[in-house]
Design a protein around this motif. Structure first.
Motif, PDB file in Angstrom:
ATOM      1  N   GLN A 186       0.835  -1.138   0.062  1.00 45.72           N
ATOM      2  CA  GLN A 186      -0.025   0.136   0.090  1.00 45.72           C
ATOM      3  C   GLN A 186       0.845   1.329   0.070  1.00 45.72           C
ATOM      4  O   GLN A 186       0.318   2.337  -0.215  1.00 45.72           O
ATOM      5  N   ALA A 187       2.194   1.195   0.392  1.00 45.62           N
ATOM      6  CA  ALA A 187       2.865   2.512   0.319  1.00 45.62           C
ATOM      7  C   ALA A 187       2.890   3.382  -0.723  1.00 45.62           C
ATOM      8  O   ALA A 187       2.733   4.336  -0.603  1.00 45.62           O
ATOM      9  N   MET A 188       3.216   2.718  -1.862  1.00 45.07           N
ATOM     10  CA  MET A 188       3.257   3.643  -3.168  1.00 45.07           C
ATOM     11  C   MET A 188       1.847   4.329  -3.336  1.00 45.07           C
ATOM     12  O   MET A 188       1.651   5.664  -3.761  1.00 45.07           O
ATOM     13  N   ALA A 189       0.570   3.637  -2.920  1.00 50.75           N
ATOM     14  CA  ALA A 189      -0.737   4.272  -3.132  1.00 50.75           C
ATOM     15  C   ALA A 189      -0.725   5.506  -2.211  1.00 50.75           C
ATOM     16  O   ALA A 189      -1.437   6.583  -2.562  1.00 50.75           O
ATOM     17  N   LEU A 190      -0.405   5.182  -0.950  1.00 54.79           N
ATOM     18  CA  LEU A 190      -0.368   6.172   0.072  1.00 54.79           C
ATOM     19  C   LEU A 190       0.648   7.338  -0.250  1.00 54.79           C
ATOM     20  O   LEU A 190       0.015   8.666  -0.133  1.00 54.79           O
ATOM     21  N   ILE A 191       1.468   7.180  -0.937  1.00 55.43           N
ATOM     22  CA  ILE A 191       2.250   8.245  -1.315  1.00 55.43           C
ATOM     23  C   ILE A 191       1.704   8.933  -2.431  1.00 55.43           C
ATOM     24  O   ILE A 191       1.664  10.429  -2.259  1.00 55.43           O
ATOM     25  N   ALA A 192       1.183   8.248  -3.296  1.00 56.45           N
ATOM     26  CA  ALA A 192       0.354   9.033  -4.244  1.00 56.45           C
ATOM     27  C   ALA A 192      -0.815   9.796  -4.026  1.00 56.45           C
ATOM     28  O   ALA A 192      -0.914  11.262  -4.220  1.00 56.45           O
ATOM     29  N   GLN A 193      -1.599   9.313  -3.048  1.00 61.84           N
ATOM     30  CA  GLN A 193      -2.522  10.038  -2.313  1.00 61.84           C
ATOM     31  C   GLN A 193      -2.069  11.470  -1.665  1.00 61.84           C
ATOM     32  O   GLN A 193      -2.678  12.447  -1.620  1.00 61.84           O
ATOM     33  N   THR A 194      -1.109  11.131  -0.906  1.00 65.72           N
ATOM     34  CA  THR A 194      -0.385  12.034  -0.163  1.00 65.72           C
ATOM     35  C   THR A 194       0.048  13.208  -1.033  1.00 65.72           C
ATOM     36  O   THR A 194      -0.282  14.489  -0.614  1.00 65.72           O
ATOM     37  N   LEU A 195       0.672  12.929  -1.957  1.00 61.08           N
ATOM     38  CA  LEU A 195       1.175  14.108  -2.853  1.00 61.08           C
ATOM     39  C   LEU A 195       0.197  14.727  -3.693  1.00 61.08           C
ATOM     40  O   LEU A 195       0.352  15.817  -3.901  1.00 61.08           O
TER      41      LEU A 195
END
Length: 91
Positions: free
Chosen positions: A60-69
């Motif tokens: 899920q890390a990349m999805a969380l990063i994308a959402q955050t950015l």
């Protein structure tokens, strides 16, 4: 995999900060090699933070990063638009 919310939030904030610094580096006064080295260093730091985030949340890390950015970008552009509207109303 155990999730630690405070660690996840901290890592996402750090990633957002590094991303913003790299983005600002594109329009900074430094040119050529020094600009490239600055941006590369920020991107490498983001990769290390991404790896650490993966230890907490897995794939899920990349999805969380994308959402955050994405939300950070939306807030920044929305904030400027609202400021302009308020300024125009005050004139």
């Amino acid at each position: 995999m155990q999730q630690h919310p405070s660690d996840v939030v901290r890592l996402l904030e750090l990633i957002s900060t590094e991303y913003d610094a790299a983005r600002r580096g594109l329009s900074g006064t430094a040119m050529g090699v020094s600009q490239h080295q600055f941006i590369t260093a920020k991107m490498e730091r983001m990769e290390l933070l991404h790896q650490e985030l993966r230890t907490h949340v897995g794939e899920q890390a990349m999805a969380l990063i994308a959402q955050t950015l994405d939300s950070t970008q939306n807030e920044a552009s929305g904030g400027f638009g609202n400021h302009d509207a308020q300024t125009n109303e005050q004139r």
